[in-house]
Design a protein around this motif. Structure first.
Motif, PDB file in Angstrom:
ATOM      1  N   UNK A 129      45.466  43.734  42.817  1.00  0.00           N
ATOM      2  CA  UNK A 129      46.096  42.620  42.409  1.00  0.00           C
ATOM      3  C   UNK A 129      47.175  43.543  42.809  1.00  0.00           C
ATOM      4  N   UNK A 130      48.041  42.748  43.750  1.00  0.00           N
ATOM      5  CA  UNK A 130      49.392  43.357  44.521  1.00  0.00           C
ATOM      6  C   UNK A 130      50.565  43.045  43.245  1.00  0.00           C
TER       7      UNK A 130
ATOM      8  N   UNK B  12      53.327  42.108  41.773  1.00  0.00           N
ATOM      9  CA  UNK B  12      54.019  40.424  41.319  1.00  0.00           C
ATOM     10  C   UNK B  12      53.670  39.427  41.784  1.00  0.00           C
ATOM     11  N   UNK B  13      51.896  39.380  42.354  1.00  0.00           N
ATOM     12  CA  UNK B  13      51.169  38.814  42.590  1.00  0.00           C
ATOM     13  C   UNK B  13      50.204  38.647  41.966  1.00  0.00           C
ATOM     14  N   UNK B  14      49.119  37.789  42.574  1.00  0.00           N
ATOM     15  CA  UNK B  14      48.174  37.464  41.587  1.00  0.00           C
ATOM     16  C   UNK B  14      46.757  38.267  41.607  1.00  0.00           C
ATOM     17  N   UNK B  15      45.801  37.884  40.800  1.00  0.00           N
ATOM     18  CA  UNK B  15      44.447  38.955  41.271  1.00  0.00           C
ATOM     19  C   UNK B  15      43.898  38.175  42.737  1.00  0.00           C
ATOM     20  N   UNK B  16      42.971  39.310  43.889  1.00  0.00           N
ATOM     21  CA  UNK B  16      42.600  38.626  44.290  1.00  0.00           C
ATOM     22  C   UNK B  16      40.950  39.029  44.492  1.00  0.00           C
ATOM     23  N   UNK B  17      39.836  38.074  44.427  1.00  0.00           N
ATOM     24  CA  UNK B  17      38.695  38.743  44.008  1.00  0.00           C
ATOM     25  C   UNK B  17      37.617  40.106  45.676  1.00  0.00           C
TER      26      UNK B  17
ATOM     27  N   UNK C 275      48.066  53.212  52.379  1.00  0.00           N
ATOM     28  CA  UNK C 275      49.481  52.160  51.903  1.00  0.00           C
ATOM     29  C   UNK C 275      49.409  50.617  51.670  1.00  0.00           C
ATOM     30  N   UNK C 276      48.554  49.846  51.935  1.00  0.00           N
ATOM     31  CA  UNK C 276      48.356  48.839  52.011  1.00  0.00           C
ATOM     32  C   UNK C 276      47.227  48.690  51.187  1.00  0.00           C
ATOM     33  N   UNK C 277      46.549  49.489  50.082  1.00  0.00           N
ATOM     34  CA  UNK C 277      45.805  49.471  50.169  1.00  0.00           C
ATOM     35  C   UNK C 277      46.650  49.669  47.982  1.00  0.00           C
ATOM     36  N   UNK C 278      47.780  49.828  48.158  1.00  0.00           N
ATOM     37  CA  UNK C 278      49.174  50.167  46.690  1.00  0.00           C
ATOM     38  C   UNK C 278      48.659  49.000  46.394  1.00  0.00           C
ATOM     39  N   UNK C 279      48.181  48.417  44.947  1.00  0.00           N
ATOM     40  CA  UNK C 279      48.288  47.750  43.864  1.00  0.00           C
ATOM     41  C   UNK C 279      47.399  48.461  42.664  1.00  0.00           C
ATOM     42  N   UNK C 280      46.939  47.125  41.349  1.00  0.00           N
ATOM     43  CA  UNK C 280      46.488  46.851  40.482  1.00  0.00           C
ATOM     44  C   UNK C 280      45.135  46.993  40.724  1.00  0.00           C
TER      45      UNK C 280
ATOM     46  N   UNK D  60      42.939  47.922  34.185  1.00  0.00           N
ATOM     47  CA  UNK D  60      42.872  48.175  35.853  1.00  0.00           C
ATOM     48  C   UNK D  60      43.657  49.565  36.210  1.00  0.00           C
ATOM     49  N   UNK D  61      43.246  49.631  37.137  1.00  0.00           N
ATOM     50  CA  UNK D  61      43.794  51.215  37.622  1.00  0.00           C
ATOM     51  C   UNK D  61      45.388  50.922  38.580  1.00  0.00           C
TER      52      UNK D  61
END
Lengths: 110, 117
Positions: free
Chosen positions: A37-38, A40-45, A81-86, A103-104
């Motif tokens: 999950x980025x 402000x975004x929603x979870x993505x499989x 840097x594109x790996x940023x998120x939860x 989450x991490x």
């Protein structure tokens, strides 16, 4: 009750370093899914693991499901840097209910 | 095709008001989930539908929460007499079920951010 514990809560890495997040359940899982999950975004499989001891790779990401089907890990090699998120694991215990870990959150410094 | 859509994206309610949140799943997806996500937490399961049948509602926090999916497609989550603790993002996800009975990936909608004042 059915719980999925996930550690660490946060991880700060320098770009290029590796990252691992771990999930544990006290009871056997039928399968486990991983989501990203980025902000402000929603979870993505990302992936689903079903078999005991299963290992799957997606480019720099490696997913493992424990032999006892009670734990799982996600390892990212050479973070960008594109790996940023939860990153969330989501355990299924049979039936319909999906139990998400807390989450991490991954921070990557360029 | 289109993904899962939810409306409204943002909802501000005064304490005690009723709200209705809508989810349009991916066409053909028989399984639909509702989750509640508090800030900094993982999605928490609320309820599950298979077609129009609500097979698990064990995650609904109280009898103020009610969900329906009358025609097996669009679903509505209704919260009566909203309280401040209901403030959260409400996520809807849809998926298919493979022949072995396992779920495939869940496709999440963008969520509805509910703020109760």
């Amino acid at each position: 009750g059915q719980q999925v514990m996930q550690i660490p809560q946060y991880q700060h890495v320098q770009e290029g370093e590796d990252f691992t997040t771990y999930c544990n359940s006290s009871t056997t899982l039928s399968n486990i899914q991983w989501y990203k999950q980025r902000p402000g975004g929603h979870p993505v499989f990302l992936i689903q693991l079903v078999k005991s001891g299963e290992v799957k790779k997606q480019k720099r990401l490696t997913f493992q499901f424990g032999e006892a089907k009670k734990n799982s890990s996600l390892h990212i090699t050479a973070t960008q840097t594109t790996d940023v998120g939860t990153y969330f694991c989501a355990g299924l215990f049979g039936g319909f209910k999906t139990i998400f870990g807390a989450g991490t959150r991954l921070f990557v410094k360029a | 095709g289109a993904g899962v859509s939810q409306s409204p994206r943002y909802k501000v309610a005064k304490r005690g008001q009723d709200v209705a949140l809508r989810c349009d799943p991916i066409s053909g997806h028989v399984s639909l989930f509702w989750y509640q996500q508090a800030l900094g937490q993982g999605p928490e399961f609320l309820t599950y539908f298979q077609n129009e049948a609500q097979l698990d509602k064990s995650g609904l926090p109280s009898d103020r929460f009610f969900a329906e999916r009358p025609e097996g497609s669009v679903s509505t989550l209704k919260i009566q007499r909203t309280q401040q603790e209901d403030s959260a993002v409400y996520l809807c996800a849809s998926t298919t079920v493979d022949p072995s009975g396992l779920y495939n990936e869940q496709f999440f909608g963008p969520g509805t951010r509910l703020t109760v004042l």
